[in-house]
Enzyme design. Structure first.
Site, PDB file in Angstrom:
ATOM      1  N   TRP A  92      -4.692   6.725   6.367  1.00  0.00           N
ATOM      2  CA  TRP A  92      -4.237   5.742   7.353  1.00  0.00           C
ATOM      3  C   TRP A  92      -4.634   6.127   8.777  1.00  0.00           C
ATOM      4  CZ3 TRP A  92      -4.035   3.387   3.337  1.00  0.00           C
ATOM      5  CH2 TRP A  92      -2.955   3.083   2.527  1.00  0.00           C
ATOM      6  N   ASN A 209      -4.659  -2.383   4.523  1.00  0.00           N
ATOM      7  CA  ASN A 209      -4.310  -1.928   3.189  1.00  0.00           C
ATOM      8  C   ASN A 209      -3.634  -3.067   2.419  1.00  0.00           C
ATOM      9  OD1 ASN A 209      -3.592  -0.189   0.936  1.00  0.00           O
ATOM     10  ND2 ASN A 209      -1.508  -0.256   1.744  1.00  0.00           N
ATOM     11  N   GLU A 210      -4.334  -3.575   1.411  1.00  0.00           N
ATOM     12  CA  GLU A 210      -3.832  -4.591   0.486  1.00  0.00           C
ATOM     13  C   GLU A 210      -3.306  -5.861   1.162  1.00  0.00           C
ATOM     14  OE1 GLU A 210      -2.770  -1.708  -3.287  1.00  0.00           O
ATOM     15  OE2 GLU A 210      -1.103  -2.703  -2.284  1.00  0.00           O
ATOM     16  N   TYR A 287      -2.856  -1.177 -10.639  1.00  0.00           N
ATOM     17  CA  TYR A 287      -1.598  -0.530 -11.016  1.00  0.00           C
ATOM     18  C   TYR A 287      -1.002  -1.272 -12.201  1.00  0.00           C
ATOM     19  CZ  TYR A 287      -2.015   2.272  -6.853  1.00  0.00           C
ATOM     20  OH  TYR A 287      -2.470   3.156  -5.915  1.00  0.00           O
ATOM     21  N   GLU A 327      -8.143   2.510  -5.378  1.00  0.00           N
ATOM     22  CA  GLU A 327      -6.805   3.030  -5.703  1.00  0.00           C
ATOM     23  C   GLU A 327      -6.566   2.892  -7.190  1.00  0.00           C
ATOM     24  OE1 GLU A 327      -3.151   1.946  -3.771  1.00  0.00           O
ATOM     25  OE2 GLU A 327      -4.089   1.745  -1.806  1.00  0.00           O
ATOM     26  N   TRP A 369      -5.260   7.827  -6.542  1.00  0.00           N
ATOM     27  CA  TRP A 369      -4.030   7.819  -5.736  1.00  0.00           C
ATOM     28  C   TRP A 369      -3.050   8.763  -6.409  1.00  0.00           C
ATOM     29  CZ3 TRP A 369      -2.782   5.025  -1.283  1.00  0.00           C
ATOM     30  CH2 TRP A 369      -1.451   5.126  -0.866  1.00  0.00           C
TER      31      TRP A 369
END
Length: 415
Positions: A92, A209-210, A287, A327, A369
């Site tokens: 980040w 991010n996303e 995920y 990720e 991740w």
């Protein structure tokens, strides 16, 4: 002391100084980052040769480095990652108003120099260990402030805001974000003495991010924002690569692709968003333990393999841009989790990446991740990997690094 004695003394003193200097130089790793990573068609290139990589996420680096007594954790992770052959790290470059003591951006346009120097340190350590960085510029979620914090700032300034999705369309909010982009890209690193936009240690910028949008699931609202912000980012820095930070959800531009989603859309469109000219490569996250909660390991792995396959095919034939699996992981909080199940899952993901990289390139690498240092239990999220404490997982990671390095060399020889 006689004249002769003085000459002898200074001679040996000079030799001692030279030896100490050379020993000090030997102890400092020499920078192994040279040249900017670029793209041509569906390949990443470095100094004109194909660049394939194995990498990792350590989002917490700037946050932890803000305390100088904790900086050894950053050094340790880069050292262990480098030893495992990892060459790209995603982290980040934001921390917005959520924790006053550790915020980079305290309020719109107001920055904590101490935290910026922590990011300077992260970049300088990455450079030492030959690791390139993907730096993300804002979060979609409220961790470390993110989109909700920007919205809160605008509300406090008297803007009429109906939802967090106004982040993508409200002129004041867009200006806040652009100011942050400019501040980070034009930052002069106090340690390396190199401005961020001129530093090859940075592989790419990530817009968010996303990104997600509840107000418009079609992907069109995010499309407009990405186009505007990508154009703005490239106007400041046209050297570095740029990516969006997307998970890979398909949207309305190609409805037939939506069957590959895990049963829902999130307001992005993998195809149209990544076709934007200023976007250099596409990304996916996965995920299945969250997206397909309740399904068994076999079903979840089947989903991931299909997820990689469909996005690889689309990147190769429609986008004609490289793809990064930026990720993935397996959580120890999942029912029935075992270390061997995680290692098997990672091996299956790595094998997919390797197979697709061999079948005409396009996929440049994967970023697991997440890697953390010893003594960072407060950052554990179930996915954490401590390389020095998880030898079997570290072995999987090293093996993949070796495969990608070998394939890079093979392709370079053919190039």
């Amino acid at each position: 002391m006689s004249k002769f004695s003085r000459i002898v003394f200074f001679f040996f003193f000079s030799i001692l100084v030279i030896l100490q200097a050379s020993e000090a130089a030997r102890l400092v790793p020499s920078p192994r980052v040279s040249g900017f990573v670029t793209t041509k068609d569906t390949q990443f290139l470095l100094n004109g040769s194909p660049f394939l990589f194995n990498g990792f996420n350590s989002y917490w680096m700037m946050h932890v480095a803000a305390d100088p007594t904790e900086r050894y954790k950053i050094s340790n992770v880069f050292r262990d990652a480098s030893a495992a052959g990892l060459t790209v790290c995603r982290t980040w470059a934001f921390s917005d108003g959520s924790n006053q003591a550790l915020d980079l951006q305290i309020s719109p346009g107001v920055y904590d120099e101490r935290v910026f120097q922590a990011l300077d340190f992260v970049i300088s350590e990455a450079r030492k260990y030959g690791i390139r960085l993907i730096l993300s510029l804002v979060n979609n979620y409220n961790d470390y402030g993110g989109r909700p914090q920007y919205v809160q700032w605008a509300k406090s300034a008297g803007e009429k805001i109906s939802s967090d999705d106004d982040f993508y369309t409200n002129p004041v909010l867009k200006e806040y974000y652009k100011n942050h982009v400019k501040k980070v890209l034009t930052r002069f690193n106090t340690i390396t003495k190199v401005t961020y936009k001129d530093d090859p240690t940075i592989m790419a910028w990530e817009l968010m991010n996303e990104p997600r949008s509840q107000a418009d699931t079609s992907g069109k609202t995010v499309q407009g924002w990405v186009q505007e912000m990508a154009t703005y980012t490239k106007s400041i820095d046209n050297t570095h690569l740029l990516e969006i930070g997307m998970e890979g959800f398909y949207g309305d531009s190609m409805p037939e692709k939506k069957q590959n989603n895990p049963g829902y859309q999130v307001g992005t469109d993998f195809i149209s968003n990544n076709l934007i000219q200023e976007i250099d490569f596409a990304t996916i996250h996965a995920y299945p333990d969250i997206w397909l909660s309740g399904q068994n390991d076999y079903a979840q792995l089947g989903f991931v393999e299909k997820w990689i396959s469909s996005h690889w095919e689309d990147s190769r034939t429609i986008l004609k841009k490289p793809l990064v699996f930026s990720e993935f992981g397996k959580s120890s909080k999942d029912p029935g989790y075992t270390l061997s199940a995680r290692d098997e899952y990672m091996k299956a993901v790595y094998d997919s990446i390797d197979n697709f990289a061999r079948s005409g390139g396009t996929i440049g690498g994967g970023l697991v991740w997440q890697i953390v240092a010893e003594g960072m239990e407060s950052f554990y999220d179930g996915y954490e990997i401590v390389l020095s404490q998880n030898p079997s997982t570290a072995g999987q990671i090293s093996g993949q690094s070796q495969k990608m390095r070998t394939l890079s060399h093979t392709l370079s020889n053919e190039h």
